[in-house]
Scaffold this active site. Structure first.
Site, PDB file in Angstrom:
ATOM      1  N   ASP A 152      -2.394  -7.807   6.993  1.00  0.00           N
ATOM      2  CA  ASP A 152      -3.794  -7.441   6.798  1.00  0.00           C
ATOM      3  C   ASP A 152      -4.245  -7.838   5.396  1.00  0.00           C
ATOM      4  O   ASP A 152      -3.827  -8.861   4.884  1.00  0.00           O
ATOM      5  CB  ASP A 152      -4.013  -5.956   7.097  1.00  0.00           C
TER       6      ASP A 152
ATOM      7  N   GLY B 244       0.831  -1.194   0.000  1.00  0.00           N
ATOM      8  CA  GLY B 244       0.000   0.000   0.000  1.00  0.00           C
ATOM      9  C   GLY B 244       0.868   1.247   0.000  1.00  0.00           C
ATOM     10  O   GLY B 244       2.097   1.171   0.135  1.00  0.00           O
TER      11      GLY B 244
ATOM     12  N   GLY C  16      -0.633  -4.663   0.226  1.00  0.00           N
ATOM     13  CA  GLY C  16      -1.794  -4.263  -0.549  1.00  0.00           C
ATOM     14  C   GLY C  16      -1.857  -4.901  -1.917  1.00  0.00           C
ATOM     15  O   GLY C  16      -2.943  -5.109  -2.463  1.00  0.00           O
TER      16      GLY C  16
ATOM     17  N   GLU D 266       4.689  -6.980   7.122  1.00  0.00           N
ATOM     18  CA  GLU D 266       4.156  -5.886   7.932  1.00  0.00           C
ATOM     19  C   GLU D 266       4.733  -5.804   9.344  1.00  0.00           C
ATOM     20  O   GLU D 266       4.877  -4.709   9.892  1.00  0.00           O
ATOM     21  CB  GLU D 266       2.625  -6.007   8.014  1.00  0.00           C
TER      22      GLU D 266
END
Length: 345
Positions: free
Chosen positions: A147, A67, A116, A139
Protein backbone atom coordinates in the site's frame (compact mmCIF):
# COMPACT_ATOMS: atom_id res chain seq x y z
CA UNK A 1 5.40 8.55 23.76
CA UNK A 2 3.50 11.53 22.41
CA UNK A 3 3.46 12.36 18.73
CA UNK A 4 5.50 15.46 19.57
CA UNK A 5 8.35 13.21 20.75
CA UNK A 6 7.85 10.55 18.05
CA UNK A 7 8.47 13.00 15.21
CA UNK A 8 10.59 16.14 15.51
CA UNK A 9 10.39 19.33 13.47
CA UNK A 10 12.99 22.05 13.13
CA UNK A 11 13.66 25.05 10.96
CA UNK A 12 17.34 24.95 9.98
CA UNK A 13 18.28 27.63 7.47
CA UNK A 14 16.19 27.14 4.35
CA UNK A 15 15.18 23.63 5.43
CA UNK A 16 12.11 22.35 7.17
CA UNK A 17 13.73 19.37 8.91
CA UNK A 18 11.73 16.28 9.92
CA UNK A 19 13.21 13.55 12.12
CA UNK A 20 11.39 10.25 12.64
CA UNK A 21 12.11 9.59 16.32
CA UNK A 22 11.00 6.11 17.38
CA UNK A 23 14.31 4.25 17.05
CA UNK A 24 13.27 1.67 19.65
CA UNK A 25 10.43 0.70 17.27
CA UNK A 26 12.53 1.04 14.09
CA UNK A 27 10.76 4.38 13.53
CA UNK A 28 7.45 2.69 12.75
CA UNK A 29 4.94 5.36 11.75
CA UNK A 30 2.07 5.98 14.19
CA UNK A 31 -1.21 7.77 13.54
CA UNK A 32 0.00 10.70 15.61
CA UNK A 33 3.13 10.99 13.46
CA UNK A 34 1.05 10.94 10.28
CA UNK A 35 -1.20 13.74 11.50
CA UNK A 36 1.67 15.85 12.84
CA UNK A 37 3.65 15.56 9.60
CA UNK A 38 0.66 16.55 7.49
CA UNK A 39 0.03 19.67 9.58
CA UNK A 40 3.68 20.72 9.43
CA UNK A 41 4.00 20.11 5.68
CA UNK A 42 0.96 22.30 5.10
CA UNK A 43 2.55 25.06 7.18
CA UNK A 44 5.91 24.84 5.41
CA UNK A 45 4.24 24.75 2.01
CA UNK A 46 2.98 28.27 2.65
CA UNK A 47 6.14 29.57 4.37
CA UNK A 48 8.40 31.38 1.87
CA UNK A 49 11.38 31.03 4.23
CA UNK A 50 11.25 27.23 3.83
CA UNK A 51 12.50 26.34 0.35
CA UNK A 52 12.84 22.57 0.83
CA UNK A 53 11.86 19.80 3.25
CA UNK A 54 14.34 17.16 4.45
CA UNK A 55 13.26 13.95 6.21
CA UNK A 56 15.73 12.00 8.34
CA UNK A 57 15.48 9.33 11.02
CA UNK A 58 16.98 8.71 14.45
CA UNK A 59 18.80 5.58 15.50
CA UNK A 60 20.88 4.51 12.52
CA UNK A 61 19.39 1.06 11.89
CA UNK A 62 16.12 2.01 10.22
CA UNK A 63 14.73 5.00 8.38
CA UNK A 64 11.33 3.44 9.07
CA UNK A 65 10.42 -0.23 9.06
CA UNK A 66 6.73 0.43 8.36
CA UNK A 67 3.53 1.42 10.07
CA UNK A 68 2.55 0.79 13.68
CA UNK A 69 1.16 -2.68 12.99
CA UNK A 70 0.61 -3.65 16.62
CA UNK A 71 -1.66 -0.66 17.20
CA UNK A 72 -3.68 -1.50 14.07
CA UNK A 73 -3.85 -5.16 15.11
CA UNK A 74 -5.19 -4.19 18.53
CA UNK A 75 -7.86 -1.93 17.01
CA UNK A 76 -9.03 -4.68 14.67
CA UNK A 77 -9.07 -7.33 17.37
CA UNK A 78 -11.30 -5.04 19.40
CA UNK A 79 -13.64 -4.60 16.43
CA UNK A 80 -12.73 -0.92 16.11
CA UNK A 81 -12.46 -1.12 12.32
CA UNK A 82 -13.42 2.47 11.59
CA UNK A 83 -10.65 3.75 13.87
CA UNK A 84 -8.17 1.57 12.03
CA UNK A 85 -9.49 2.86 8.70
CA UNK A 86 -9.04 6.41 9.97
CA UNK A 87 -5.30 5.71 10.23
CA UNK A 88 -5.10 4.60 6.62
CA UNK A 89 -7.38 7.41 5.48
CA UNK A 90 -4.96 9.93 6.99
CA UNK A 91 -1.84 8.04 5.91
CA UNK A 92 -2.90 7.77 2.28
CA UNK A 93 -3.88 11.44 2.20
CA UNK A 94 -0.38 12.23 3.55
CA UNK A 95 1.20 10.09 0.83
CA UNK A 96 -0.75 12.08 -1.77
CA UNK A 97 0.23 15.40 -0.18
CA UNK A 98 3.91 14.40 -0.42
CA UNK A 99 3.47 13.28 -4.02
CA UNK A 100 1.98 16.65 -4.97
CA UNK A 101 4.21 18.78 -2.72
CA UNK A 102 5.29 21.96 -4.51
CA UNK A 103 8.75 22.21 -2.91
CA UNK A 104 11.72 19.82 -3.02
CA UNK A 105 11.14 16.98 -0.55
CA UNK A 106 14.36 15.13 0.24
CA UNK A 107 14.40 11.84 2.16
CA UNK A 108 17.82 10.87 3.53
CA UNK A 109 17.54 7.10 3.87
CA UNK A 110 20.39 5.18 5.49
CA UNK A 111 18.78 2.02 6.78
CA UNK A 112 15.68 -0.12 6.42
CA UNK A 113 12.76 1.51 4.62
CA UNK A 114 9.56 -0.51 4.34
CA UNK A 115 5.81 -0.04 4.24
CA UNK A 116 4.77 3.17 5.94
CA UNK A 117 8.36 4.41 5.86
CA UNK A 118 8.27 4.09 2.09
CA UNK A 119 5.09 6.15 2.10
CA UNK A 120 6.78 9.15 3.72
CA UNK A 121 9.82 9.00 1.43
CA UNK A 122 9.36 7.52 -2.03
CA UNK A 123 6.73 10.05 -3.16
CA UNK A 124 9.07 12.96 -2.51
CA UNK A 125 11.08 14.59 -5.26
CA UNK A 126 14.45 13.23 -4.04
CA UNK A 127 15.31 9.92 -2.31
CA UNK A 128 18.94 9.60 -1.21
CA UNK A 129 20.22 6.09 -0.50
CA UNK A 130 23.09 5.60 1.94
CA UNK A 131 25.27 2.53 2.43
CA UNK A 132 22.78 0.84 4.78
CA UNK A 133 19.74 1.44 2.54
CA UNK A 134 17.38 -1.55 2.31
CA UNK A 135 13.99 -1.18 0.63
CA UNK A 136 11.20 -3.75 0.73
CA UNK A 137 7.43 -4.01 0.58
CA UNK A 138 6.88 -7.14 2.72
CA UNK A 139 3.12 -6.83 3.24
CA UNK A 140 2.05 -10.09 1.57
CA UNK A 141 3.96 -11.90 4.34
CA UNK A 142 1.56 -10.56 6.98
CA UNK A 143 -1.69 -11.02 5.10
CA UNK A 144 -1.77 -7.41 3.95
CA UNK A 145 -0.98 -5.85 0.54
CA UNK A 146 1.54 -3.34 -0.88
CA UNK A 147 0.00 0.00 0.00
CA UNK A 148 1.12 3.63 0.65
CA UNK A 149 0.99 4.18 -3.11
CA UNK A 150 2.70 0.94 -4.16
CA UNK A 151 -0.01 0.46 -6.79
CA UNK A 152 1.53 3.53 -8.42
CA UNK A 153 5.27 3.29 -7.75
CA UNK A 154 5.88 -0.47 -7.88
CA UNK A 155 3.88 -0.86 -11.07
CA UNK A 156 6.05 1.82 -12.71
CA UNK A 157 9.41 0.21 -11.93
CA UNK A 158 11.24 -1.08 -15.01
CA UNK A 159 10.11 -4.38 -16.48
CA UNK A 160 8.63 -6.77 -13.93
CA UNK A 161 10.52 -5.45 -10.90
CA UNK A 162 7.27 -4.27 -9.35
CA UNK A 163 5.71 -7.73 -9.46
CA UNK A 164 8.99 -9.19 -8.17
CA UNK A 165 9.05 -6.82 -5.17
CA UNK A 166 5.33 -7.15 -4.45
CA UNK A 167 5.21 -10.97 -4.51
CA UNK A 168 8.57 -11.91 -2.99
CA UNK A 169 9.10 -9.05 -0.48
CA UNK A 170 12.81 -9.33 -1.30
CA UNK A 171 15.02 -6.44 -0.21
CA UNK A 172 16.51 -3.98 -2.67
CA UNK A 173 19.76 -2.29 -1.66
CA UNK A 174 21.21 1.07 -2.60
CA UNK A 175 22.78 0.41 -5.99
CA UNK A 176 19.76 -1.47 -7.31
CA UNK A 177 17.43 1.16 -5.84
CA UNK A 178 19.08 3.91 -7.88
CA UNK A 179 19.16 1.74 -10.99
CA UNK A 180 15.40 1.07 -10.85
CA UNK A 181 14.30 4.51 -9.63
CA UNK A 182 13.30 3.71 -6.05
CA UNK A 183 16.11 6.09 -5.04
CA UNK A 184 17.26 9.11 -7.02
CA UNK A 185 20.81 9.45 -5.63
CA UNK A 186 23.50 7.27 -4.04
CA UNK A 187 25.50 9.05 -1.34
CA UNK A 188 28.02 7.46 1.03
CA UNK A 189 26.79 7.30 4.61
CA UNK A 190 29.73 9.25 5.97
CA UNK A 191 28.73 12.19 3.77
CA UNK A 192 25.12 12.45 5.01
CA UNK A 193 25.92 15.00 7.74
CA UNK A 194 27.72 17.27 5.30
CA UNK A 195 24.92 16.83 2.79
CA UNK A 196 22.34 17.89 5.37
CA UNK A 197 24.43 20.95 6.22
CA UNK A 198 24.59 21.82 2.53
CA UNK A 199 20.84 21.40 2.09
CA UNK A 200 20.28 24.00 4.81
CA UNK A 201 21.80 26.65 2.55
CA UNK A 202 20.51 28.12 -0.67
CA UNK A 203 22.34 25.98 -3.24
CA UNK A 204 19.70 24.40 -5.51
CA UNK A 205 18.83 20.90 -4.33
CA UNK A 206 19.58 19.22 -7.66
CA UNK A 207 23.02 20.82 -7.93
CA UNK A 208 23.92 19.92 -4.36
CA UNK A 209 22.85 16.30 -4.68
CA UNK A 210 24.72 15.95 -7.95
CA UNK A 211 27.88 17.15 -6.20
CA UNK A 212 27.52 14.61 -3.39
CA UNK A 213 26.26 11.61 -5.38
CA UNK A 214 28.48 8.64 -6.13
CA UNK A 215 27.92 6.56 -9.26
CA UNK A 216 25.95 3.44 -8.30
CA UNK A 217 27.38 0.00 -8.90
CA UNK A 218 25.52 -2.90 -10.43
CA UNK A 219 23.59 -4.73 -7.72
CA UNK A 220 22.26 -8.29 -7.72
CA UNK A 221 18.71 -7.34 -8.71
CA UNK A 222 19.97 -5.43 -11.73
CA UNK A 223 22.01 -8.46 -12.72
CA UNK A 224 18.85 -10.60 -12.52
CA UNK A 225 16.69 -8.18 -14.52
CA UNK A 226 16.46 -10.37 -17.60
CA UNK A 227 15.31 -13.38 -15.61
CA UNK A 228 12.92 -11.32 -13.47
CA UNK A 229 11.28 -9.78 -16.53
CA UNK A 230 10.85 -13.19 -18.11
CA UNK A 231 9.64 -15.11 -15.06
CA UNK A 232 7.29 -12.51 -13.58
CA UNK A 233 5.53 -11.46 -16.79
CA UNK A 234 2.59 -13.83 -16.37
CA UNK A 235 -0.87 -12.58 -15.44
CA UNK A 236 -1.57 -15.06 -12.64
CA UNK A 237 0.40 -15.93 -9.54
CA UNK A 238 0.06 -19.61 -10.42
CA UNK A 239 1.67 -19.05 -13.83
CA UNK A 240 4.52 -17.07 -12.27
CA UNK A 241 5.12 -19.92 -9.82
CA UNK A 242 5.09 -22.40 -12.68
CA UNK A 243 7.82 -20.45 -14.48
CA UNK A 244 9.88 -20.19 -11.31
CA UNK A 245 9.50 -23.90 -10.57
CA UNK A 246 10.87 -24.68 -14.02
CA UNK A 247 13.87 -22.41 -13.48
CA UNK A 248 17.21 -22.74 -11.73
CA UNK A 249 17.83 -23.11 -8.00
CA UNK A 250 17.52 -19.36 -7.40
CA UNK A 251 14.18 -19.24 -9.21
CA UNK A 252 12.90 -22.22 -7.26
CA UNK A 253 13.92 -20.52 -4.01
CA UNK A 254 11.85 -17.48 -5.02
CA UNK A 255 8.90 -19.79 -5.69
CA UNK A 256 9.22 -21.21 -2.17
CA UNK A 257 9.34 -17.68 -0.76
CA UNK A 258 6.17 -16.68 -2.61
CA UNK A 259 4.35 -19.82 -1.44
CA UNK A 260 4.94 -18.79 2.18
CA UNK A 261 2.88 -15.61 1.70
CA UNK A 262 -0.86 -15.16 2.10
CA UNK A 263 -2.61 -16.48 -1.03
CA UNK A 264 -5.29 -13.76 -1.08
CA UNK A 265 -2.67 -11.04 -0.57
CA UNK A 266 -0.59 -12.40 -3.45
CA UNK A 267 -3.50 -12.26 -5.88
CA UNK A 268 -4.50 -8.77 -4.78
CA UNK A 269 -0.88 -7.58 -5.11
CA UNK A 270 -0.51 -8.92 -8.65
CA UNK A 271 -3.81 -7.31 -9.62
CA UNK A 272 -2.44 -4.00 -8.30
CA UNK A 273 0.69 -4.38 -10.44
CA UNK A 274 -1.33 -5.06 -13.58
CA UNK A 275 -3.88 -2.27 -13.04
CA UNK A 276 -1.64 0.43 -11.57
CA UNK A 277 0.01 1.54 -14.83
CA UNK A 278 -3.41 2.53 -16.20
CA UNK A 279 -4.43 4.63 -13.19
CA UNK A 280 -3.53 8.12 -11.97
CA UNK A 281 -1.73 8.47 -8.66
CA UNK A 282 -4.89 9.55 -6.84
CA UNK A 283 -6.84 6.68 -8.40
CA UNK A 284 -4.20 4.27 -7.08
CA UNK A 285 -4.58 5.69 -3.57
CA UNK A 286 -8.36 5.41 -3.73
CA UNK A 287 -8.07 1.79 -4.88
CA UNK A 288 -5.76 1.02 -1.97
CA UNK A 289 -8.23 2.50 0.49
CA UNK A 290 -10.93 0.29 -1.03
CA UNK A 291 -8.68 -2.73 -0.52
CA UNK A 292 -7.68 -1.89 3.06
CA UNK A 293 -11.32 -1.26 4.00
CA UNK A 294 -11.99 -4.93 3.20
CA UNK A 295 -8.69 -6.33 4.53
CA UNK A 296 -9.29 -4.75 7.95
CA UNK A 297 -12.50 -6.77 8.28
CA UNK A 298 -10.89 -9.99 7.10
CA UNK A 299 -8.75 -12.65 8.76
CA UNK A 300 -5.30 -12.79 7.18
CA UNK A 301 -3.94 -9.42 8.35
CA UNK A 302 -4.55 -10.26 12.00
CA UNK A 303 -3.23 -13.77 11.55
CA UNK A 304 -0.10 -12.46 9.85
CA UNK A 305 0.62 -9.87 12.54
CA UNK A 306 -0.05 -12.51 15.22
CA UNK A 307 2.42 -14.93 13.64
CA UNK A 308 5.18 -12.39 12.98
CA UNK A 309 4.85 -9.75 15.72
CA UNK A 310 2.61 -10.96 18.56
CA UNK A 311 3.26 -14.69 19.09
CA UNK A 312 6.29 -14.76 16.76
CA UNK A 313 5.74 -18.39 15.84
CA UNK A 314 6.07 -17.56 12.12
CA UNK A 315 3.35 -20.11 11.39
CA UNK A 316 0.40 -18.17 9.97
CA UNK A 317 -2.77 -20.06 9.07
CA UNK A 318 -4.01 -18.24 6.00
CA UNK A 319 -7.66 -18.20 4.95
CA UNK A 320 -8.00 -19.44 2.33
CA UNK A 321 -4.84 -21.55 2.63
CA UNK A 322 -4.27 -22.20 -1.08
CA UNK A 323 -3.99 -20.01 -4.16
CA UNK A 324 -6.48 -22.26 -5.95
CA UNK A 325 -9.10 -21.36 -3.34
CA UNK A 326 -8.85 -17.60 -4.01
CA UNK A 327 -11.46 -16.78 -6.63
CA UNK A 328 -11.40 -13.92 -9.07
CA UNK A 329 -14.63 -12.66 -7.50
CA UNK A 330 -12.95 -12.47 -4.08
CA UNK A 331 -10.10 -10.40 -5.51
CA UNK A 332 -12.54 -8.10 -7.32
CA UNK A 333 -14.52 -7.55 -4.13
CA UNK A 334 -11.53 -5.75 -2.65
CA UNK A 335 -11.43 -3.24 -5.53
CA UNK A 336 -15.16 -2.46 -5.50
CA UNK A 337 -16.35 1.11 -4.72
CA UNK A 338 -17.09 2.17 -1.15
CA UNK A 339 -19.98 4.17 0.27
CA UNK A 340 -17.35 6.55 1.67
CA UNK A 341 -14.36 6.76 -0.63
CA UNK A 342 -10.93 8.18 0.23
CA UNK A 343 -10.99 11.97 -0.08
CA UNK A 344 -7.85 13.65 -1.39
CA UNK A 345 -7.45 17.42 -1.32
Amino acid sequence: MTAAAEILFERRGAVGLVTLNRPQALNAVTHGMVRALRVRLDQWRDDPAVTRVVVTAAGGRAFSAGGDLRALYDLGQAGRYEEACDFWRDEYALNAAIKHYPKPYVALIDGIVMGGGVGVSIHGSHRVAGDRFQFAMPEVGIGFFPDVGATWFLSRLPGELGAYCALTAERVRADDAVACGVATHRVRSERFADLLDGLCGNVPVDALLAAFAAPPGEGPVTQMRGAIDRLFAADTVEDILGRLDAGDVAAQALAATIRSKAPLSLKIALAQMRRGPHWSFDDCMRAEFRIVSRIVRGVDFYEGVRAVIVDKDNAPRWQPPRLADVTGAEVERHFAPLDRELELA
